[in-house]
Write an enzyme that holds these catalytic residues in place. Structure first.
Site, PDB file in Angstrom:
ATOM      1  N   LYS A 271      14.793  21.571 -11.587  1.00 29.10           N
ATOM      2  CA  LYS A 271      14.206  20.248 -11.804  1.00 29.10           C
ATOM      3  C   LYS A 271      14.953  19.350 -12.777  1.00 29.10           C
ATOM      4  O   LYS A 271      15.506  19.793 -13.756  1.00 29.10           O
ATOM      5  CB  LYS A 271      12.765  20.408 -12.296  1.00 29.10           C
ATOM      6  CG  LYS A 271      11.851  20.898 -11.189  1.00 29.10           C
ATOM      7  CD  LYS A 271      10.412  20.768 -11.584  1.00 29.10           C
ATOM      8  CE  LYS A 271       9.980  19.329 -11.539  1.00 29.10           C
ATOM      9  NZ  LYS A 271       8.654  19.154 -12.057  1.00 29.10           N
TER      10      LYS A 271
ATOM     11  N   SER B   6      13.283  21.317 -16.624  1.00 27.00           N
ATOM     12  CA  SER B   6      12.017  21.992 -16.853  1.00 27.00           C
ATOM     13  C   SER B   6      12.315  23.333 -17.500  1.00 27.00           C
ATOM     14  O   SER B   6      13.358  23.929 -17.246  1.00 27.00           O
ATOM     15  CB  SER B   6      11.318  22.186 -15.511  1.00 27.00           C
ATOM     16  OG  SER B   6      10.496  23.324 -15.546  1.00 27.00           O
TER      17      SER B   6
ATOM     18  N   GLU C 144       8.824   8.040 -17.605  1.00 28.11           N
ATOM     19  CA  GLU C 144       7.437   8.460 -17.782  1.00 28.11           C
ATOM     20  C   GLU C 144       6.929   8.099 -19.171  1.00 28.11           C
ATOM     21  O   GLU C 144       5.776   7.706 -19.348  1.00 28.11           O
ATOM     22  CB  GLU C 144       7.308   9.971 -17.563  1.00 28.11           C
ATOM     23  CG  GLU C 144       7.497  10.366 -16.102  1.00 28.11           C
ATOM     24  CD  GLU C 144       7.592  11.883 -15.916  1.00 28.11           C
ATOM     25  OE1 GLU C 144       7.192  12.361 -14.859  1.00 28.11           O
ATOM     26  OE2 GLU C 144       8.082  12.579 -16.823  1.00 28.11           O
TER      27      GLU C 144
ATOM     28  N   HIS D 182       0.834  -1.218   0.000  1.00 28.74           N
ATOM     29  CA  HIS D 182       0.000   0.000   0.000  1.00 28.74           C
ATOM     30  C   HIS D 182       0.862   1.260   0.000  1.00 28.74           C
ATOM     31  O   HIS D 182       0.451   2.291   0.514  1.00 28.74           O
ATOM     32  CB  HIS D 182      -0.949   0.031   1.206  1.00 28.74           C
ATOM     33  CG  HIS D 182      -1.688  -1.246   1.413  1.00 28.74           C
ATOM     34  ND1 HIS D 182      -2.914  -1.504   0.850  1.00 28.74           N
ATOM     35  CD2 HIS D 182      -1.359  -2.369   2.116  1.00 28.74           C
ATOM     36  CE1 HIS D 182      -3.322  -2.720   1.197  1.00 28.74           C
ATOM     37  NE2 HIS D 182      -2.390  -3.271   1.951  1.00 28.74           N
TER      38      HIS D 182
END
Ligand code: ARG
Length: 462
Positions: free
Chosen positions: A284, A278, A291, A157
């Site tokens: 970043k 970014s 992804e 979880h």
């Protein structure tokens, strides 16, 4: 190969329908080698059963070989207004050797020809993907071996549960993907049935030698019903299933690494080349490659659904719908091939933050199960032991303390079943104690690594 200029908009313009709409050319161009080898084998067979002379067969084979060389060197001029590559190659053969070219189609239909080309193409392409998958599996094993001493929190979880070896985690990736390799091999097996010799759909009148053809083309088996041979495409559904399972599994590995690479976790350092910055937030580094593999999963699953929908309730035998059978699977295999390459390279360069992983495990109640087990070994029923430790853990959480920070006296306050040896329970103890088959102890993981190497060796020689 010569670059074929694609119509940038669509094949239907200004209300006028062009031949391109019906053409499978763009897709089939990838199967030119297979198409030519099918024709060469067929020509040899026609000679063998005396339907063409050896001079005619030689002229056909020489012509086809010339065409193959021209395609490979980029000198072949494709005519995209012809329906498919079969017709392109047939026309070129006519231009080279004249009427003898027409003898090649005796007893053959484009229906059994294209079914054969497609099977050969996917078999060949799957072998390439298989090789890539094997290399990735090898890389996973070497990463697991290299980092065998790293302990990290294991999750259910997405909450810390029990400590594990990082290598146990990595070997779970291996185990999962090894099943994809098995699936892939099964898929190759299902593609290994030759449709050639089924004619349009009812078989052929010539005394065709299908055994000879199968041998020439490297097929292990020969199809046994001519209608099924030209109508069925479930072997391509198998390709889709292999791709779907693989990309789903890869997407889960990617997700894991994405989470581990966040500031919050900081378990893993992704190689710089696999991240991008970014355009607005200078600090970043985004895990774009991971992804994108995760994102491409949608396309691969969609391709699977696409072919299933095309096949649903399709009347027997061949219908032109079947021309749509291959482009999705070709693209899905490209995606798998590229994703495996990306991940393999990434795995060879990735590094882990051993201390952070260790700290993240220790600063928690991750050893709670081990303390409960301890009491159970002292003959407390496990459910009762679980209750005791749970209460202690809840109390400590309130005090912002973790269970492994307790002193021996504090343990004694909880239960007088605790003895001095309770103080030896730490992360390493917890991991090594799980020495069950398939468990996370060093011994067990080393065993998995040993078996994984044997698996890779056996598959590489298969
Ligand atoms: N281009 C067709 C395909 O890819 C070849 C078979 C055509 N057969 C036919 N009867 N029109 O499926």
């Amino acid at each position: 190969m010569k670059k074929y200029k694609k119509n940038k908009t669509s094949s239907v313009q200004g209300g006028e329908i062009f031949g391109e709409f019906t053409s499978s050319f763009d897709t089939d161009i990838r199967m030119y080698k297979e198409d030519i080898s099918v024709s060469i084998a067929y020509s040899k067979m026609l000679q063998k059963i005396n339907l063409i002379s050896s001079t005619e067969s030689k002229s056909i084979i020489d012509g086809l070989t010339e065409i193959l060389n021209e395609i490979q060197s980029g000198d072949f001029s494709w005519n995209s207004s012809l329906e498919d590559i079969h017709l392109n190659i047939e026309k070129a053969l006519y231009e080279k050797i004249g009427d003898t070219a027409g003898k090649l189609h005796f007893g053959r239909s484009r229906n059994d020809q294209v079914a054969t080309d497609v099977k050969l193409y996917f078999k060949n392409r799957l072998y390439e993907v298989r090789q890539e998958l094997l290399l990735f599996l090898e890389e996973i094993v070497s990463l697991a071996e290299k980092n065998i001493s790293i302990i990290m929190p294991g999750y259910t979880h997405l909450q810390k549960g029990q400590p594990v070896l990082l290598s146990q985690y990595l070997m779970s990736f291996f185990t999962m993907l090894s099943r994809d390799l098995d699936r892939l091999d099964e898929c190759i097996n299902n593609l290994d049935i030759m449709p050639l010799g089924s004619g349009a759909f009812a078989g052929v009148t010539i005394p065709i030698d299908r055994e000879f053809l199968a041998k020439e083309l490297g097929f292990g088996k020969i199809s046994t019903n001519s209608i099924d041979s030209v109508s069925s495409r479930d072997h391509i559904l198998d390709v889709h299933y292999v791709c779907s399972s693989a990309i789903l599994n890869l997407s889960r590995i990617c997700e894991e690494f994405i989470i581990w690479s966040t500031d919050e976790f900081d378990f893993i350092n992704l190689p710089e080349q696999f991240t991008t910055g970014s355009s607005i937030m200078p600090q970043k580094r985004n895990p774009d490659y991971l992804e994108l593999i995760r994102g491409k999963t949608g396309g691969v699953l969609g391709n699977f659904m696409g072919l299933m929908t095309t096949l649903k309730a399709l009347p027997f035998t061949y219908n032109r719908d079947l021309q749509e059978d291959r482009s999705g699977a070709m693209s899905s295999l490209d995606t798998i091939f590229d994703s495996l390459k990306v991940l393999r390279t990434m795995f060879s360069e990735v590094s882990f933050n051993k201390e952070i992983m260790f700290e993240s495990s220790i600063n928690s109640d991750i050893l709670a199960t081990d303390f409960a087990d301890y009491l159970a070994y002292k003959k407390v029923p496990f459910r009762e032991a679980y209750g005791i430790i749970k209460r202690v853990s809840q109390k400590l959480t309130k005090e912002k303390k973790s269970i492994n920070e307790l002193s021996f006296d504090e343990f004694r306050d909880i239960s007088d079943l605790f003895e001095e040896d309770v103080m030896q329970i730490d992360l390493k103890y917890s991991v090594e104690k799980r020495n069950s088959l398939g468990g996370t102890s060093t011994n067990s993981v080393q065993n998995q690594i040993k078996n994984a190497k044997l698996f890779i060796k056996a598959k590489s020689n298969a």
